[in-house]
Write an enzyme that holds these catalytic residues in place. Sequence first.
Site, PDB file in Angstrom:
ATOM      1  N   GLN A   5      74.120 -61.645  58.288  1.00  0.00           N
ATOM      2  CA  GLN A   5      72.925 -62.482  58.209  1.00  0.00           C
ATOM      3  C   GLN A   5      71.841 -61.827  57.364  1.00  0.00           C
ATOM      4  O   GLN A   5      71.130 -62.505  56.614  1.00  0.00           O
ATOM      5  CB  GLN A   5      72.423 -62.775  59.629  1.00  0.00           C
ATOM      6  CG  GLN A   5      73.361 -63.686  60.409  1.00  0.00           C
ATOM      7  CD  GLN A   5      73.082 -63.683  61.899  1.00  0.00           C
ATOM      8  OE1 GLN A   5      72.512 -62.738  62.447  1.00  0.00           O
ATOM      9  NE2 GLN A   5      73.496 -64.743  62.582  1.00  0.00           N
ATOM     10  N   GLY A  58     107.170 -52.245  61.577  1.00  0.00           N
ATOM     11  CA  GLY A  58     107.685 -51.204  62.454  1.00  0.00           C
ATOM     12  C   GLY A  58     107.024 -51.215  63.821  1.00  0.00           C
ATOM     13  O   GLY A  58     106.275 -52.127  64.181  1.00  0.00           O
ATOM     14  N   GLU A  59     107.284 -50.145  64.593  1.00  0.00           N
ATOM     15  CA  GLU A  59     106.821 -50.085  65.976  1.00  0.00           C
ATOM     16  C   GLU A  59     105.299 -50.127  66.081  1.00  0.00           C
ATOM     17  O   GLU A  59     104.745 -50.843  66.925  1.00  0.00           O
ATOM     18  CB  GLU A  59     107.362 -48.808  66.640  1.00  0.00           C
ATOM     19  CG  GLU A  59     106.949 -48.681  68.097  1.00  0.00           C
ATOM     20  CD  GLU A  59     107.494 -47.411  68.731  1.00  0.00           C
ATOM     21  OE1 GLU A  59     108.225 -46.676  68.049  1.00  0.00           O
ATOM     22  OE2 GLU A  59     107.177 -47.157  69.903  1.00  0.00           O
ATOM     23  N   MET A  60     104.604 -49.341  65.237  1.00  0.00           N
ATOM     24  CA  MET A  60     103.147 -49.303  65.326  1.00  0.00           C
ATOM     25  C   MET A  60     102.533 -50.662  65.000  1.00  0.00           C
ATOM     26  O   MET A  60     101.612 -51.122  65.677  1.00  0.00           O
ATOM     27  CB  MET A  60     102.583 -48.228  64.390  1.00  0.00           C
ATOM     28  CG  MET A  60     101.061 -48.103  64.457  1.00  0.00           C
ATOM     29  SD  MET A  60     100.425 -47.732  66.119  1.00  0.00           S
ATOM     30  CE  MET A  60     100.923 -46.025  66.274  1.00  0.00           C
ATOM     31  N   GLY A  74     103.893 -54.402  57.031  1.00  0.00           N
ATOM     32  CA  GLY A  74     104.881 -53.587  57.713  1.00  0.00           C
ATOM     33  C   GLY A  74     105.391 -54.337  58.933  1.00  0.00           C
ATOM     34  O   GLY A  74     104.816 -55.346  59.346  1.00  0.00           O
ATOM     35  N   CYS A  86      69.382 -67.169  65.385  1.00  0.00           N
ATOM     36  CA  CYS A  86      69.115 -67.704  66.725  1.00  0.00           C
ATOM     37  C   CYS A  86      68.162 -66.809  67.504  1.00  0.00           C
ATOM     38  O   CYS A  86      67.387 -67.299  68.334  1.00  0.00           O
ATOM     39  CB  CYS A  86      70.415 -67.840  67.506  1.00  0.00           C
ATOM     40  SG  CYS A  86      71.587 -69.017  66.793  1.00  0.00           S
TER      41      CYS A  86
END
Length: 417
Positions: free
Chosen positions: A116, A187-189, A185, A50
């Site tokens: 691109q 868990g908290e993270m 996973g 574009c």
Amino acid sequence: MQLYALGLNHHTAPLAIRERVAFQPDRLDQALQALTDSRTVSEAAILSTCNRTELYFAAEQPQRAADWLAGFHQLPLAQVSPYLYSYPQRDAVRHVFRVASGLDSMVLGEPQILGQVKEAARRAEEAGTLGTLLHKLFQNTFAVAKEVRSTTAIGANIVSMAAAAVHLTGRIFERVSDQHVLFIGAGEMIELCAAHFAGAGPRSMTVANRTEARAEALAARLGAQTMRLDAIADALPRFDVVVSCTASPLPIVGLGMVERAVKVRRHRPIVMVDLAVPRDVEPEVGQLDDVFLYTVDDLAQVVDAGIESRQQAVVEAEGIIDQRVDGFLHWLHARDAVPTIRALREHAETLRRGEIERALRQLAKGEDPQAVLDALSHGLTNKLMHGPTRFLTQAEGEGQAEASRVVQQLFNLSRHD
């Protein structure tokens, strides 16, 4: 043969001009063939987006490329030429590196342009117009773009550790809302990261965890799907982003698994954020061209850099590009010297064979071997030194000093030797 870049973009041309010289995908093969059939161009690739239309090509003389571009689109050259830029060799290489790294984009650091450029290279290869020079150029271009995006904050403004994963993804993908995200996973993270991704509205989110109940609980809060850990290998090609943080002592995502996924994805990029210690993703995965792997240390460094890192990233990116341009040009110059090196060695080999044949004839006649060897060495020395000596004695005026300098450099001599 020299490399050139010629084109126009949002910096030089209004939309009304850009849209008239854009190449439709279904005409790209035809255009590539026509460009290289012009005899003045031996290799070519076309990048058409574009915001830019650019020709990357190898040629002895570049002048006719502009004529071809205007003619292909049935436009008078005078209507196009005011908006065109043309870069020879060094400037062309630097331009391509900057384009692919997002430094020349309308939105600084936007990630789509790299895909691109890769597509432009792929189409040229399929059309048979990607030769040795452009192939090497694109190999280096992709490596430089990856280095810039992986080692600078060119496309990001990081504000928190949990948000860093989303912003790192934003370096590669302009809209997270278009991406499919896998969380490994529960868990908290992972929950914190998933909340930030959810705020960006990805196309889909999936949670894979060893304990299915925890995966289902997190997925329910996020409106996500779930998956078994042992299904990741087969499902990996579906995901654009993978965020992993488990307590596994061994990697969950291996090199072979990711290599297969990249192949199935036809080299569309994939972002992997590995927050686990020990790591969930084998480090070698980060060496793959289309994989952007970040670790917990990477996130920490980006967070520490703060919002000012964006402008500093431009300086860093330009420095990386300048170094890589020098490296690529060194390869080009070494390649240009190959015919001369080959001719020089063939010349020396011809002289050697001549002296050997003469020595063998003398030995066959019963002449003293020591005398024959002395004659061989003196004869070979005289013949090898004839060219440089003649070069020096025929030099005149200021040319003699230059000739002496060249010979001294060629044979590693000093003025006192």
